[in-house]
Design a protein around this motif. Structure first.
Motif, PDB file in Angstrom:
ATOM      1  N   TYR A  78       0.831  -1.203   0.000  1.00 49.21           N
ATOM      2  CA  TYR A  78       0.000   0.000   0.000  1.00 49.21           C
ATOM      3  C   TYR A  78       0.869   1.258   0.000  1.00 49.21           C
ATOM      4  CZ  TYR A  78      -4.967  -1.098   0.404  1.00 49.21           C
ATOM      5  OH  TYR A  78      -6.249  -1.460   0.135  1.00 49.21           O
ATOM      6  N   ALA A  79       1.966   1.243   0.734  1.00 41.52           N
ATOM      7  CA  ALA A  79       2.839   2.420   0.772  1.00 41.52           C
ATOM      8  C   ALA A  79       3.359   2.746  -0.622  1.00 41.52           C
ATOM      9  CB  ALA A  79       3.993   2.184   1.737  1.00 41.52           C
ATOM     10  N   ALA A  80       3.733   1.705  -1.385  1.00 36.74           N
ATOM     11  CA  ALA A  80       4.209   1.936  -2.752  1.00 36.74           C
ATOM     12  C   ALA A  80       3.085   2.446  -3.649  1.00 36.74           C
ATOM     13  CB  ALA A  80       4.795   0.640  -3.316  1.00 36.74           C
ATOM     14  N   LEU A  81       1.893   1.867  -3.515  1.00 38.39           N
ATOM     15  CA  LEU A  81       0.748   2.317  -4.318  1.00 38.39           C
ATOM     16  C   LEU A  81       0.385   3.755  -3.980  1.00 38.39           C
ATOM     17  CD1 LEU A  81      -1.455  -0.885  -3.926  1.00 38.39           C
ATOM     18  CD2 LEU A  81      -0.316  -0.156  -6.022  1.00 38.39           C
ATOM     19  N   SER A  82       0.392   4.084  -2.698  1.00 38.93           N
ATOM     20  CA  SER A  82       0.046   5.426  -2.265  1.00 38.93           C
ATOM     21  C   SER A  82       1.047   6.451  -2.795  1.00 38.93           C
ATOM     22  CB  SER A  82      -0.010   5.474  -0.734  1.00 38.93           C
ATOM     23  OG  SER A  82      -0.410   6.739  -0.275  1.00 38.93           O
ATOM     24  N   HIS A  83       2.320   6.106  -2.707  1.00 37.05           N
ATOM     25  CA  HIS A  83       3.355   7.031  -3.203  1.00 37.05           C
ATOM     26  C   HIS A  83       3.212   7.237  -4.711  1.00 37.05           C
ATOM     27  CE1 HIS A  83       7.233   9.054  -3.429  1.00 37.05           C
ATOM     28  NE2 HIS A  83       7.541   8.255  -4.440  1.00 37.05           N
ATOM     29  N   ALA A  84       2.981   6.153  -5.452  1.00 40.01           N
ATOM     30  CA  ALA A  84       2.897   6.247  -6.911  1.00 40.01           C
ATOM     31  C   ALA A  84       1.700   7.059  -7.373  1.00 40.01           C
ATOM     32  CB  ALA A  84       2.831   4.850  -7.519  1.00 40.01           C
ATOM     33  N   THR A  85       0.596   7.011  -6.620  1.00 34.38           N
ATOM     34  CA  THR A  85      -0.638   7.700  -7.023  1.00 34.38           C
ATOM     35  C   THR A  85      -0.851   9.013  -6.278  1.00 34.38           C
ATOM     36  OG1 THR A  85      -1.955   6.473  -5.395  1.00 34.38           O
ATOM     37  CG2 THR A  85      -1.737   5.501  -7.612  1.00 34.38           C
ATOM     38  N   SER A  86       0.205   9.520  -5.637  1.00 28.32           N
ATOM     39  CA  SER A  86       0.134  10.786  -4.891  1.00 28.32           C
ATOM     40  C   SER A  86      -0.977  10.772  -3.837  1.00 28.32           C
ATOM     41  CB  SER A  86      -0.060  11.966  -5.856  1.00 28.32           C
ATOM     42  OG  SER A  86       1.003  12.040  -6.775  1.00 28.32           O
ATOM     43  N   GLY A  87      -1.168   9.608  -3.213  1.00 25.61           N
ATOM     44  CA  GLY A  87      -2.123   9.498  -2.117  1.00 25.61           C
ATOM     45  C   GLY A  87      -3.523   9.079  -2.509  1.00 25.61           C
ATOM     46  N   ALA A  88      -3.768   8.836  -3.800  1.00 28.75           N
ATOM     47  CA  ALA A  88      -5.115   8.447  -4.224  1.00 28.75           C
ATOM     48  C   ALA A  88      -5.503   7.071  -3.709  1.00 28.75           C
ATOM     49  CB  ALA A  88      -5.225   8.485  -5.742  1.00 28.75           C
ATOM     50  N   VAL A  89      -4.517   6.157  -3.584  1.00 30.35           N
ATOM     51  CA  VAL A  89      -4.745   4.823  -3.014  1.00 30.35           C
ATOM     52  C   VAL A  89      -4.282   4.858  -1.568  1.00 30.35           C
ATOM     53  CG1 VAL A  89      -4.227   2.368  -3.171  1.00 30.35           C
ATOM     54  CG2 VAL A  89      -4.444   3.738  -5.262  1.00 30.35           C
ATOM     55  N   ASN A  90      -5.165   4.488  -0.645  1.00 28.95           N
ATOM     56  CA  ASN A  90      -4.934   4.708   0.779  1.00 28.95           C
ATOM     57  C   ASN A  90      -5.717   3.647   1.556  1.00 28.95           C
ATOM     58  OD1 ASN A  90      -5.310   5.683   3.477  1.00 28.95           O
ATOM     59  ND2 ASN A  90      -5.018   7.803   2.813  1.00 28.95           N
ATOM     60  N   PRO A  91      -5.078   2.881   2.438  1.00 25.49           N
ATOM     61  CA  PRO A  91      -5.793   1.817   3.148  1.00 25.49           C
ATOM     62  C   PRO A  91      -6.763   2.314   4.214  1.00 25.49           C
ATOM     63  CG  PRO A  91      -3.562   1.991   3.997  1.00 25.49           C
ATOM     64  CD  PRO A  91      -3.646   2.913   2.803  1.00 25.49           C
ATOM     65  N   LEU A  92      -6.794   3.617   4.478  1.00 28.37           N
ATOM     66  CA  LEU A  92      -7.755   4.156   5.447  1.00 28.37           C
ATOM     67  C   LEU A  92      -8.976   4.754   4.749  1.00 28.37           C
ATOM     68  CD1 LEU A  92      -5.480   5.794   8.176  1.00 28.37           C
ATOM     69  CD2 LEU A  92      -6.446   3.489   8.072  1.00 28.37           C
ATOM     70  N   VAL A  93      -9.271   4.266   3.536  1.00 27.96           N
ATOM     71  CA  VAL A  93     -10.405   4.764   2.774  1.00 27.96           C
ATOM     72  C   VAL A  93     -11.729   4.132   3.238  1.00 27.96           C
ATOM     73  CG1 VAL A  93     -10.415   3.030   0.925  1.00 27.96           C
ATOM     74  CG2 VAL A  93     -11.020   5.421   0.406  1.00 27.96           C
ATOM     75  N   GLY A  94     -11.669   3.251   4.229  1.00 26.39           N
ATOM     76  CA  GLY A  94     -12.877   2.566   4.674  1.00 26.39           C
ATOM     77  C   GLY A  94     -13.981   3.495   5.129  1.00 26.39           C
ATOM     78  N   GLY A 258      -0.193   4.986 -11.870  1.00 27.20           N
ATOM     79  CA  GLY A 258      -0.359   3.544 -11.917  1.00 27.20           C
ATOM     80  C   GLY A 258       0.474   2.870 -13.001  1.00 27.20           C
ATOM     81  N   PRO A 259       0.457   3.387 -14.246  1.00 24.59           N
ATOM     82  CA  PRO A 259       1.270   2.750 -15.293  1.00 24.59           C
ATOM     83  C   PRO A 259       2.768   2.739 -14.983  1.00 24.59           C
ATOM     84  CG  PRO A 259      -0.421   4.126 -16.287  1.00 24.59           C
ATOM     85  CD  PRO A 259      -0.452   4.415 -14.805  1.00 24.59           C
ATOM     86  N   GLU A 260       3.266   3.822 -14.380  1.00 24.14           N
ATOM     87  CA  GLU A 260       4.698   3.875 -14.062  1.00 24.14           C
ATOM     88  C   GLU A 260       5.065   2.819 -13.022  1.00 24.14           C
ATOM     89  OE1 GLU A 260       3.500   7.682 -15.842  1.00 24.14           O
ATOM     90  OE2 GLU A 260       2.666   6.430 -14.253  1.00 24.14           O
ATOM     91  N   LEU A 261       4.220   2.651 -12.016  1.00 24.04           N
ATOM     92  CA  LEU A 261       4.497   1.633 -11.002  1.00 24.04           C
ATOM     93  C   LEU A 261       4.393   0.238 -11.618  1.00 24.04           C
ATOM     94  CD1 LEU A 261       5.158   0.963  -8.073  1.00 24.04           C
ATOM     95  CD2 LEU A 261       2.698   0.963  -7.590  1.00 24.04           C
ATOM     96  N   ALA A 262       3.431   0.021 -12.503  1.00 16.17           N
ATOM     97  CA  ALA A 262       3.313  -1.270 -13.179  1.00 16.17           C
ATOM     98  C   ALA A 262       4.601  -1.595 -13.946  1.00 16.17           C
ATOM     99  CB  ALA A 262       2.117  -1.255 -14.126  1.00 16.17           C
ATOM    100  N   PHE A 263       5.165  -0.608 -14.614  1.00 14.02           N
ATOM    101  CA  PHE A 263       6.415  -0.821 -15.347  1.00 14.02           C
ATOM    102  C   PHE A 263       7.529  -1.240 -14.392  1.00 14.02           C
ATOM    103  CE2 PHE A 263      10.492   0.861 -16.875  1.00 14.02           C
ATOM    104  CZ  PHE A 263      10.604   0.170 -18.080  1.00 14.02           C
ATOM    105  N   ARG A 264       7.637  -0.563 -13.252  1.00 15.81           N
ATOM    106  CA  ARG A 264       8.692  -0.892 -12.299  1.00 15.81           C
ATOM    107  C   ARG A 264       8.507  -2.288 -11.727  1.00 15.81           C
ATOM    108  NH1 ARG A 264       7.783   4.435 -10.479  1.00 15.81           N
ATOM    109  NH2 ARG A 264       6.891   3.737  -8.481  1.00 15.81           N
ATOM    110  N   TRP A 265       7.284  -2.723 -11.581  1.00 15.05           N
ATOM    111  CA  TRP A 265       7.003  -4.046 -11.033  1.00 15.05           C
ATOM    112  C   TRP A 265       6.925  -5.137 -12.102  1.00 15.05           C
ATOM    113  CZ3 TRP A 265       2.610  -2.954  -6.911  1.00 15.05           C
ATOM    114  CH2 TRP A 265       3.200  -2.346  -5.783  1.00 15.05           C
ATOM    115  N   GLY A 266       7.098  -4.789 -13.366  1.00 15.36           N
ATOM    116  CA  GLY A 266       7.053  -5.774 -14.435  1.00 15.36           C
ATOM    117  C   GLY A 266       5.674  -6.343 -14.679  1.00 15.36           C
TER     118      GLY A 266
END
Length: 296
Positions: A78-94, A258-266
């Motif tokens: 989640y930390a990687a997703l949050s950083h890549a999306t400038s905070g749009a993905v966040n595990p406290l969105v409940g 999201g696409p940039e992180l996908a590239f880094r993760w293959g």
């Protein structure tokens, strides 16, 4: 989905969705018990829809709970997703989801949008023994939790079965052995597909705004920074070595970064925008149909 050489299918309901596990030989009673036990434990730890889960206890004011075995891997991702999306993905969105009606009890009646806490890593943290919350907040691991569970179920099945295996949790699946062709369901017409992906020794995860949708333009994919549903992307698909990261990328693809992180993760990916256009990763092995077949 085309059938692999695995010829035995076990279907069941769990965590609110249909599952299907395909194996070369039937899973015995002990193997099925191991799978259902694992899923039940995961649900008791992470479900925000239960009153007795660890997530519910934290939301109700418990400062800490015993750390679940998945916490480190999931929250680090989640930390990687949050950083890549400038905070749009966040595990406290409940809590944001609950305010729009998608909470315990499924009111499906929206209140004013509520953004998730911006600095979520200052709120939730963990060590070897405990999962801590500095203030009552509602964890929601929906961006990658089902993918994580698919990975863990696959591991249990692999330890008890040989040959070809498919673990399919309704849109998030993992394949080992023979290749499987998967249709990419059109988000506006379930009888159509926008393309086909061939999956072998990999995972495919999908997310779409037509799933878990209610009210006027409300659905489960929120921008945590605003607490409102995303309106520019209709559906995403991600293919990677494991389902947890593929699931996370399927969520991140609704946002810039999201696409940039996908590239880094293959991870290969496809996404369909709400205007009918389709985007995909360079070198993607997915067979996409013509534009005429994907227009909404």
């Amino acid at each position: 989905m085309n059938q692999p050489t695995a010829s035995h299918s076990w279907r069941f309901e769990a965590i609110g969705t249909p599952w299907e596990i395909q194996t070369a030989a039937p899973l015995d009673r002990a193997a099925r018990a191991a799978v259902t036990g694992l899923i039940d434990r995961f649900d008791r730890e992470w479900s925000r829809f239960r009153t007795d889960s660890l997530v519910a206890l934290l939301a109700q004011g418990e400062r800490s709970v015993p750390v679940p075995p998945d916490a480190g891997d999931m929250l680090s991702t989640y930390a990687a997703l949050s950083h890549a999306t400038s905070g749009a993905v966040n595990p406290l969105v409940g809590e944001s989801l609950a305010h729009l009606g998608y909470g315990r009890g499924y009111r499906l009646a929206a209140e004013a949008p509520v953004p998730a806490p911006t600095r979520w890593q200052d709120v939730v943290f963990w060590d070897a023994d405990r999962l801590w919350m500095r203030e009552p907040s509602t964890l929601d691991v929906g961006a990658l939790g089902k993918g994580r569970l698919v990975d863990r179920v696959l591991s249990v099945v692999q330890a008890r079965a040989s040959g070809d295996i498919v673990v399919d949790a309704s849109g998030d699946l993992a394949v080992r052995g023979a290749p499987v062709r998967i249709g990419l369901e059109h988000p506006y017409d379930a009888a159509r597909a926008i393309g086909v992906a061939t999956i072998q020794d990999a995972a495919l995860c999908a997310s779409a705004t037509n799933r878990r949708a209610w009210g006027d333009g409300l659905h489960h994919v929120l921008d945590a920074r605003t607490g409102t549903p995303i309106q520019t992307v209709a559906a995403t698909w991600a293919i990677g070595p494991d389902a947890m990261r593929a699931d996370g990328i399927a969520t991140a693809l609704f946002f810039d970064g999201g696409p940039e992180l996908a590239f880094r993760w293959g991870i290969q990916w496809v996404r369909m925008l709400t205007d009918g256009r389709v985007e995909y990763s360079p070198g993607s092995a997915v067979e996409l149909f013509s534009r005429a077949s994907v227009d909404s």
